[in-house]
Design a protein around this motif. Structure first.
Motif, PDB file in Angstrom:
ATOM      1  N   SER A  96     -11.479  -2.273   6.530  1.00  0.00           N
ATOM      2  CA  SER A  96     -10.746  -1.426   5.571  1.00  0.00           C
ATOM      3  C   SER A  96      -9.567  -2.156   4.950  1.00  0.00           C
ATOM      4  CB  SER A  96     -10.263  -0.141   6.264  1.00  0.00           C
ATOM      5  OG  SER A  96     -11.352   0.588   6.777  1.00  0.00           O
ATOM      6  N   ASN A  97      -9.771  -3.416   4.686  1.00  0.00           N
ATOM      7  CA  ASN A  97      -8.750  -4.261   4.053  1.00  0.00           C
ATOM      8  C   ASN A  97      -7.464  -4.394   4.867  1.00  0.00           C
ATOM      9  OD1 ASN A  97     -10.578  -4.593   2.004  1.00  0.00           O
ATOM     10  ND2 ASN A  97      -9.664  -3.040   0.686  1.00  0.00           N
ATOM     11  N   ASN A  98      -7.568  -4.245   6.172  1.00  0.00           N
ATOM     12  CA  ASN A  98      -6.421  -4.433   7.062  1.00  0.00           C
ATOM     13  C   ASN A  98      -6.506  -5.769   7.765  1.00  0.00           C
ATOM     14  OD1 ASN A  98      -5.078  -1.843   6.824  1.00  0.00           O
ATOM     15  ND2 ASN A  98      -6.804  -0.982   7.949  1.00  0.00           N
ATOM     16  N   TYR A  99      -5.360  -6.332   8.100  1.00  0.00           N
ATOM     17  CA  TYR A  99      -5.279  -7.552   8.884  1.00  0.00           C
ATOM     18  C   TYR A  99      -4.361  -7.313  10.073  1.00  0.00           C
ATOM     19  CZ  TYR A  99      -7.872 -10.670   5.862  1.00  0.00           C
ATOM     20  OH  TYR A  99      -8.881 -11.288   5.173  1.00  0.00           O
ATOM     21  N   VAL A 100      -4.645  -8.020  11.170  1.00  0.00           N
ATOM     22  CA  VAL A 100      -3.810  -7.914  12.352  1.00  0.00           C
ATOM     23  C   VAL A 100      -3.532  -9.317  12.883  1.00  0.00           C
ATOM     24  CG1 VAL A 100      -5.794  -7.578  13.869  1.00  0.00           C
ATOM     25  CG2 VAL A 100      -3.550  -6.777  14.579  1.00  0.00           C
ATOM     26  N   PHE A 101      -2.288  -9.533  13.269  1.00  0.00           N
ATOM     27  CA  PHE A 101      -1.883 -10.811  13.830  1.00  0.00           C
ATOM     28  C   PHE A 101      -1.843 -10.753  15.349  1.00  0.00           C
ATOM     29  CE2 PHE A 101      -0.670 -13.681  10.480  1.00  0.00           C
ATOM     30  CZ  PHE A 101      -0.393 -12.882   9.391  1.00  0.00           C
TER      31      PHE A 101
ATOM     32  N   PRO B  41      13.346 -10.971  13.782  1.00  0.00           N
ATOM     33  CA  PRO B  41      13.981 -12.067  14.522  1.00  0.00           C
ATOM     34  C   PRO B  41      13.395 -12.239  15.918  1.00  0.00           C
ATOM     35  CG  PRO B  41      15.631 -10.786  13.375  1.00  0.00           C
ATOM     36  CD  PRO B  41      14.345 -10.046  13.202  1.00  0.00           C
ATOM     37  N   GLY B  42      12.908 -13.433  16.206  1.00  0.00           N
ATOM     38  CA  GLY B  42      12.345 -13.738  17.517  1.00  0.00           C
ATOM     39  C   GLY B  42      11.011 -13.083  17.809  1.00  0.00           C
ATOM     40  N   LYS B  43      10.410 -12.483  16.791  1.00  0.00           N
ATOM     41  CA  LYS B  43       9.149 -11.756  16.988  1.00  0.00           C
ATOM     42  C   LYS B  43       8.004 -12.403  16.244  1.00  0.00           C
ATOM     43  CE  LYS B  43      11.220  -8.497  19.342  1.00  0.00           C
ATOM     44  NZ  LYS B  43      10.989  -8.350  20.812  1.00  0.00           N
ATOM     45  N   GLY B  44       6.837 -11.767  16.348  1.00  0.00           N
ATOM     46  CA  GLY B  44       5.650 -12.290  15.705  1.00  0.00           C
ATOM     47  C   GLY B  44       5.509 -11.843  14.263  1.00  0.00           C
ATOM     48  N   LEU B  45       4.377 -12.210  13.682  1.00  0.00           N
ATOM     49  CA  LEU B  45       4.106 -11.912  12.277  1.00  0.00           C
ATOM     50  C   LEU B  45       3.472 -10.531  12.137  1.00  0.00           C
ATOM     51  CD1 LEU B  45       2.537 -15.384  11.448  1.00  0.00           C
ATOM     52  CD2 LEU B  45       4.803 -14.599  10.754  1.00  0.00           C
ATOM     53  N   GLU B  46       3.792  -9.862  11.056  1.00  0.00           N
ATOM     54  CA  GLU B  46       3.227  -8.538  10.767  1.00  0.00           C
ATOM     55  C   GLU B  46       2.831  -8.483   9.304  1.00  0.00           C
ATOM     56  OE1 GLU B  46       4.363  -3.763  10.938  1.00  0.00           O
ATOM     57  OE2 GLU B  46       5.965  -5.258  10.940  1.00  0.00           O
ATOM     58  N   TRP B  47       1.536  -8.294   9.043  1.00  0.00           N
ATOM     59  CA  TRP B  47       1.082  -8.081   7.672  1.00  0.00           C
ATOM     60  C   TRP B  47       1.536  -6.695   7.235  1.00  0.00           C
ATOM     61  CZ3 TRP B  47      -2.120  -4.056   6.219  1.00  0.00           C
ATOM     62  CH2 TRP B  47      -2.521  -4.073   4.888  1.00  0.00           C
ATOM     63  N   ILE B  48       2.135  -6.583   6.050  1.00  0.00           N
ATOM     64  CA  ILE B  48       2.622  -5.272   5.638  1.00  0.00           C
ATOM     65  C   ILE B  48       2.002  -4.760   4.337  1.00  0.00           C
ATOM     66  CG2 ILE B  48       4.804  -5.351   6.912  1.00  0.00           C
ATOM     67  CD1 ILE B  48       6.187  -6.097   4.298  1.00  0.00           C
ATOM     68  N   SER B  49       1.528  -5.646   3.461  1.00  0.00           N
ATOM     69  CA  SER B  49       0.973  -5.141   2.217  1.00  0.00           C
ATOM     70  C   SER B  49       0.191  -6.222   1.481  1.00  0.00           C
ATOM     71  CB  SER B  49       2.086  -4.630   1.306  1.00  0.00           C
ATOM     72  OG  SER B  49       1.546  -4.058   0.129  1.00  0.00           O
ATOM     73  N   TYR B  50      -0.786  -5.783   0.695  1.00  0.00           N
ATOM     74  CA  TYR B  50      -1.446  -6.710  -0.224  1.00  0.00           C
ATOM     75  C   TYR B  50      -1.651  -6.030  -1.576  1.00  0.00           C
ATOM     76  CZ  TYR B  50      -6.161  -4.661  -0.451  1.00  0.00           C
ATOM     77  OH  TYR B  50      -7.233  -3.840  -0.701  1.00  0.00           O
ATOM     78  N   ILE B  51      -1.846  -6.861  -2.587  1.00  0.00           N
ATOM     79  CA  ILE B  51      -2.216  -6.405  -3.913  1.00  0.00           C
ATOM     80  C   ILE B  51      -3.303  -7.330  -4.422  1.00  0.00           C
ATOM     81  CG2 ILE B  51      -0.371  -7.736  -5.044  1.00  0.00           C
ATOM     82  CD1 ILE B  51      -0.143  -5.365  -7.056  1.00  0.00           C
ATOM     83  N   GLY B  52      -4.344  -6.732  -4.981  1.00  0.00           N
ATOM     84  CA  GLY B  52      -5.427  -7.528  -5.502  1.00  0.00           C
ATOM     85  C   GLY B  52      -5.102  -8.097  -6.872  1.00  0.00           C
ATOM     86  N   SER B  53      -6.077  -8.774  -7.441  1.00  0.00           N
ATOM     87  CA  SER B  53      -5.882  -9.322  -8.788  1.00  0.00           C
ATOM     88  C   SER B  53      -5.743  -8.196  -9.805  1.00  0.00           C
ATOM     89  CB  SER B  53      -7.017 -10.274  -9.153  1.00  0.00           C
ATOM     90  OG  SER B  53      -8.269  -9.661  -8.929  1.00  0.00           O
ATOM     91  N   SER B  54      -6.246  -7.028  -9.468  1.00  0.00           N
ATOM     92  CA  SER B  54      -5.988  -5.831 -10.260  1.00  0.00           C
ATOM     93  C   SER B  54      -4.894  -5.024  -9.581  1.00  0.00           C
ATOM     94  CB  SER B  54      -7.245  -4.963 -10.370  1.00  0.00           C
ATOM     95  OG  SER B  54      -8.282  -5.672 -11.002  1.00  0.00           O
ATOM     96  N   SER B  55      -3.872  -4.665 -10.307  1.00  0.00           N
ATOM     97  CA  SER B  55      -2.689  -4.054  -9.686  1.00  0.00           C
ATOM     98  C   SER B  55      -2.948  -2.718  -9.010  1.00  0.00           C
ATOM     99  CB  SER B  55      -1.581  -3.894 -10.729  1.00  0.00           C
ATOM    100  OG  SER B  55      -1.085  -5.161 -11.120  1.00  0.00           O
ATOM    101  N   ASN B  57      -5.233  -2.138  -6.936  1.00  0.00           N
ATOM    102  CA  ASN B  57      -5.810  -2.432  -5.632  1.00  0.00           C
ATOM    103  C   ASN B  57      -4.705  -2.844  -4.662  1.00  0.00           C
ATOM    104  OD1 ASN B  57      -7.423  -3.103  -3.493  1.00  0.00           O
ATOM    105  ND2 ASN B  57      -8.345  -4.901  -4.456  1.00  0.00           N
ATOM    106  N   THR B  58      -4.189  -1.880  -3.917  1.00  0.00           N
ATOM    107  CA  THR B  58      -3.091  -2.163  -2.985  1.00  0.00           C
ATOM    108  C   THR B  58      -3.376  -1.516  -1.635  1.00  0.00           C
ATOM    109  OG1 THR B  58      -1.832  -0.201  -3.664  1.00  0.00           O
ATOM    110  CG2 THR B  58      -1.389  -2.254  -4.856  1.00  0.00           C
ATOM    111  N   LYS B  59      -2.682  -2.022  -0.637  1.00  0.00           N
ATOM    112  CA  LYS B  59      -2.831  -1.468   0.713  1.00  0.00           C
ATOM    113  C   LYS B  59      -1.528  -1.736   1.458  1.00  0.00           C
ATOM    114  CE  LYS B  59      -5.738  -0.161   4.256  1.00  0.00           C
ATOM    115  NZ  LYS B  59      -7.025   0.520   4.385  1.00  0.00           N
ATOM    116  N   TYR B  60      -1.204  -0.833   2.396  1.00  0.00           N
ATOM    117  CA  TYR B  60       0.030  -0.958   3.167  1.00  0.00           C
ATOM    118  C   TYR B  60      -0.242  -0.752   4.653  1.00  0.00           C
ATOM    119  CZ  TYR B  60       2.047  -0.325  -1.456  1.00  0.00           C
ATOM    120  OH  TYR B  60       2.354  -0.456  -2.790  1.00  0.00           O
ATOM    121  N   ALA B  61       0.527  -1.439   5.460  1.00  0.00           N
ATOM    122  CA  ALA B  61       0.499  -1.152   6.897  1.00  0.00           C
ATOM    123  C   ALA B  61       1.144   0.212   7.138  1.00  0.00           C
ATOM    124  CB  ALA B  61       1.257  -2.232   7.654  1.00  0.00           C
TER     125      ALA B  61
END
Lengths: 110, 119
Positions: A96-101, B41-55, B57-61
């Motif tokens: 569903s277009n999600n990613y997890v690290f 700070p001091g933590k790991g990575l978290e993906w929070i959002s993307y946008i496709g080549s078409s505006s 097309n978006t998604k959020y954590a």
């Protein structure tokens, strides 16, 4: 979103092999061959070193390799060098277009 | 040289707003999916959002859904993240990164910009 499980630390002497595991579920690591690994030196941006489980981008040394079995992916550094001391993160597509690290692993070269 | 440069970070009070920018150069920006990823700070990575080549097309954590808005201006080769209702737990370095498709890895990253949410 859940975080993939990685060991907090790993270490090895120069020239040794070091492996890092990345454990997820059938909804992420086990469900897709879109597992990537990133290397991050202190204060720097992450750098892609493995994608699609076992592919290396141009310029990444061949001592870095990746694999996957079921819900567990692994990164192996064969013949580790001092400059490989860094944090390493796995990442998986989770549908569903999600990613997890992953939670990250600090690799120390002894 | 393909490059991403973030800006706009700083100190903001809880409940406040901040807008981050990511300037792209050296590649055809409009061809790529763009993402925001953060690291507390001091933590790991978290993906929070993307946008496709078409505006559209978006998604959020889930952690930022309803508070953050991602957008892009291909004419300016720029990516944005509008952050509203900021919380202390949003304190992090925010990175932008590109990938060619939704399935591709995050192949190029910026250096990041620090956002601190504190009273």
């Amino acid at each position: 979103q859940s975080v993939l499980s990685q060991p907090p630390s790993a270490s090895g002497s120069p020239g040794q092999s070091v492996s890092i595991s990345c454990t997820g579920t059938s909804s992420d690591v086990g469900g897709y061959n879109y597992v990537s690994w990133y290397q991050q030196h202190p204060g720097k941006a992450p750098k892609l070193i493995i994608y699609e489980v076992n592919k290396r981008p141009s310029g990444v040394p061949d001592r870095f390799s990746g694999s996957k079995s079921s819900n567990r992916a692994s990164l192996t550094v064969s013949g580790i060098q001092a400059e490989d001391e860094a944090d390493y993160y796995c990442c998986s597509y989770a549908g569903s277009n999600n990613y997890v690290f992953g939670s990250g692993t600090k690799v120390t070269v002894l | 040289q393909e490059q991403l440069v973030e800006s706009g970070g700083g100190l903001v009070k809880p409940g406040g707003s901040q807008r981050l920018s990511c300037a792209a150069s050296g590649f055809t920006f409009s061809d790529y999916y763009m993402r925001w990823i953060r690291q507390a700070p001091g933590k790991g990575l978290e993906w929070i959002s993307y946008i496709g080549s078409s505006s559209w097309n978006t998604k959020y954590a889930d952690s930022v859904k309803g508070r953050f808005t991602i957008s892009r201006d291909d004419a300016k080769n720029s990516l944005y993240l509008q952050m509203n209702s900021l919380r202390v737990e949003d304190t992090a370095v925010y990175y932008c990164a590109r990938s060619y498709t939704i399935y591709d890895p995050f192949e190029i990253w910026g250096l990041g910009t620090m956002v601190t949410v504190s009273s």
